[in-house]
Design a protein around this motif. Structure first.
Motif, PDB file in Angstrom:
ATOM      1  N   ILE A   1      63.903  44.670  58.623  1.00 19.28           N
ATOM      2  CA  ILE A   1      64.860  45.753  58.407  1.00 19.28           C
ATOM      3  C   ILE A   1      65.481  46.194  59.726  1.00 19.28           C
ATOM      4  O   ILE A   1      66.691  46.451  59.815  1.00 19.28           O
ATOM      5  N   TYR A   2      64.661  46.276  60.771  1.00 22.49           N
ATOM      6  CA  TYR A   2      65.177  46.634  62.101  1.00 22.49           C
ATOM      7  C   TYR A   2      66.263  45.649  62.529  1.00 22.49           C
ATOM      8  O   TYR A   2      67.356  46.045  62.958  1.00 22.49           O
ATOM      9  N   LYS A   3      65.992  44.359  62.424  1.00 21.17           N
ATOM     10  CA  LYS A   3      66.964  43.348  62.826  1.00 21.17           C
ATOM     11  C   LYS A   3      68.201  43.390  61.925  1.00 21.17           C
ATOM     12  O   LYS A   3      69.332  43.203  62.384  1.00 21.17           O
ATOM     13  N   TYR A   4      67.988  43.666  60.647  1.00 19.69           N
ATOM     14  CA  TYR A   4      69.099  43.779  59.699  1.00 19.69           C
ATOM     15  C   TYR A   4      70.011  44.949  60.079  1.00 19.69           C
ATOM     16  O   TYR A   4      71.240  44.808  60.118  1.00 19.69           O
ATOM     17  N   LEU A   5      69.408  46.106  60.387  1.00 12.97           N
ATOM     18  CA  LEU A   5      70.206  47.278  60.773  1.00 12.97           C
ATOM     19  C   LEU A   5      70.917  47.044  62.106  1.00 12.97           C
ATOM     20  O   LEU A   5      72.039  47.522  62.307  1.00 12.97           O
ATOM     21  N   LYS A   6      70.281  46.321  63.014  1.00 11.42           N
ATOM     22  CA  LYS A   6      70.937  45.997  64.277  1.00 11.42           C
ATOM     23  C   LYS A   6      72.216  45.201  64.029  1.00 11.42           C
ATOM     24  O   LYS A   6      73.222  45.385  64.727  1.00 11.42           O
ATOM     25  N   SER A   7      72.189  44.325  63.021  1.00  9.70           N
ATOM     26  CA  SER A   7      73.395  43.552  62.695  1.00  9.70           C
ATOM     27  C   SER A   7      74.475  44.422  62.080  1.00  9.70           C
ATOM     28  O   SER A   7      75.630  44.013  61.998  1.00  9.70           O
ATOM     29  N   LYS A   8      74.096  45.640  61.646  1.00  7.38           N
ATOM     30  CA  LYS A   8      75.052  46.602  61.105  1.00  7.38           C
ATOM     31  C   LYS A   8      75.525  47.585  62.177  1.00  7.38           C
ATOM     32  O   LYS A   8      76.021  48.668  61.861  1.00  7.38           O
ATOM     33  N   LYS A   9      75.338  47.223  63.431  1.00  6.26           N
ATOM     34  CA  LYS A   9      75.830  47.981  64.584  1.00  6.26           C
ATOM     35  C   LYS A   9      75.027  49.245  64.868  1.00  6.26           C
ATOM     36  O   LYS A   9      75.507  50.156  65.553  1.00  6.26           O
ATOM     37  N   TYR A  10      73.801  49.330  64.358  1.00  6.62           N
ATOM     38  CA  TYR A  10      72.919  50.421  64.755  1.00  6.62           C
ATOM     39  C   TYR A  10      72.448  50.160  66.185  1.00  6.62           C
ATOM     40  O   TYR A  10      72.220  49.012  66.571  1.00  6.62           O
ATOM     41  N   SER A  11      72.259  51.225  66.956  1.00  2.37           N
ATOM     42  CA  SER A  11      71.620  51.066  68.253  1.00  2.37           C
ATOM     43  C   SER A  11      70.145  50.738  68.025  1.00  2.37           C
ATOM     44  O   SER A  11      69.612  50.972  66.936  1.00  2.37           O
ATOM     45  N   SER A  12      69.474  50.225  69.055  1.00  3.61           N
ATOM     46  CA  SER A  12      68.053  49.906  68.914  1.00  3.61           C
ATOM     47  C   SER A  12      67.255  51.134  68.507  1.00  3.61           C
ATOM     48  O   SER A  12      66.393  51.074  67.619  1.00  3.61           O
TER      49      SER A  12
END
Length: 415
Positions: free
Chosen positions: A119-130
């Motif tokens: 989920i973390y990696k998925y959200l990162k692909s949605k332009k979320y910051s780390s």
């Protein structure tokens, strides 16, 4: 339980009224339940105590023995889950409230680690910051329910399903919490206080996302022994019929079996296998480590007998590296974006000989783009052709018409 019944059951029980009944708790010493409890000192076996003279491979990247800071930076991006006490009470098989998961919840916690990494990696692909990706991911796995006013915005559509209408005491369980695993567990006769297998956990994540639609553009799959490509294509891709349509940019098209596919969803794939009877068969050792060479691999959940671990790599000695959930911490009471991550930091890294592992395990993969999917399929094709692959790769299901073979059997057949 049928899929429709399971959907109604989960949605109905997603919400609970807080009637201050949280005083009926038991711990893992209850005489009706037998637990294997492995408890670790939170500061034992830290990264500094690992034999750092050997090179490490964490996921698909290899680090030299003098890259300790890079290794620590890498695994500190992981979200760590462990046993928790003072969690919101969960009813066990005897209708008694369980307020801690020490001794029985380790596989669920390992499942939370592999799922949260995806989920973390998925959200990162949605332009979320780390930082935001970590915080928003953790909120989905908390051990205490939200009040309706504190429900994360990404889950606000679920509030409309609240069966208690406008009752101010309504609480909603986080969708990937241990509580939801226990609710779904009752569909196959598993309750709080009882050990969940890796297969149980992976299938629960598939059902949770399918039923609650947490991430509409994310497909979650749980396979046994073999990955079936057409199942993933059917869920995550659309067949392109109008090549002239500008919507279908050539860079977004996946070609397979004389068809063109346009990606519509990302995907998380779990494949559960058994690699021996009493211990992992030695022929699987190299192919097991080879899985971490896949860029889309998000780790493996498995462990020792009754002791679950989350495997994230290996070292040059051939031992697998893992995170261990067998530490008990207090449940997080307040969702505070500034401090919530402190309670989920990785502090320990452990290693184990493959020969000491349990034979049952589940491997996870994540693809977020068409290119990642193509890389994953290329890896699967090559991997399945190796001498001792841990699982199979089936491009298309073979449907067998049993009526074609009815003349092969008759009433005189005696086995």
């Amino acid at each position: 339980m049928e899929k429709e019944d399971k959907s109604k059951y989960l949605i109905k029980n997603l919400f609970v009224l807080d009637n201050n009944t949280q005083s009926e708790h038991i711990d893992s010493s209850n005489n009706n339940i037998n637990f294997v409890v492995k408890q670790l000192d939170i500061n034992s076996s830290t990264l500094e105590s690992i034999n750092i003279s050997h090179n490490f491979t964490l996921f698909n990247k290899t680090y030299k023995n003098d890259d300790k800071q890079k290794i620590k930076h890498k695994y500190n991006k992981l979200i760590y889950f462990c046993y928790r006490k003072n969690i919101f009470s969960i009813k066990n098989r005897f209708n008694i409230g369980v307020s801690r998961d020490s001794g029985w919840g380790c596989m669920v916690r390992c499942g939370q680690m592999i799922m949260s990494h995806a989920i973390y990696k998925y959200l990162k692909s949605k332009k979320y910051s780390s930082e935001n990706a970590i915080t928003e991911t953790i909120k989905l796995f908390l051990d205490k329910p939200y009040t309706l006013s504190s429900t994360p915005s990404t889950l606000s559509p679920l509030i409309s399903k609240n069966p208690f209408n406008n009752n101010n005491n309504t609480l909603m369980y986080p969708p990937f919490s241990i509580h939801i695993h226990c609710l779904l567990g009752q569909c196959y006769n598993k309750f709080a206080g009882e050990w969940f297998s890796d297969v149980n956990v992976c299938q629960n994540y598939r059902d949770i996302n399918n039923i609650l639609n947490i991430f509409p553009d994310l497909g979650i799959f749980s396979f046994i022994n073999d990955l079936t490509l057409t199942d993933v294509l059917d869920e995550c891709f659309t067949v392109v019929t109008d090549e002239k349509n500008d919507e279908y940019n050539i860079n977004k098209i996946f070609n397979y079996n004389n068809k063109k596919y346009k990606m519509k969803k990302s995907g998380i794939i779990f494949i559960s296998v058994r690699l021996g009877i009493n211990s992992v068969t030695e022929e699987y050792y190299s192919s097991l480590k080879k899985l971490f060479g896949c860029k889309e691999c998000i780790g493996i959940i498995g462990g020792e007998t009754n002791l679950a671990h989350y495997f994230i790599g290996y070292n040059d000695r051939g031992n697998l590296l893992y995170l261990d959930p067998h530490i008990t911490r207090d449940a997080v009471n307040v969702v505070n974006d500034d401090t919530i991550t402190n309670d989920y930091l990785v502090k320990d890294l452990h290693e184990i000989s493959i020969g000491d592992m349990s034979t049952g395990l589940s491997v996870g993969f994540l693809f977020r783009t068409k290119n990642e999917f193509e890389d994953l399929i290329k890896f699967m094709e090559d991997y399945s052709k190796s001498k001792y692959p841990c699982f199979g790769f089936i491009k298309q299901k073979v449907e067998i018409d049993i009526n074609k073979y009815e003349n092969l059997f008759n009433d005189e057949d005696d086995f």
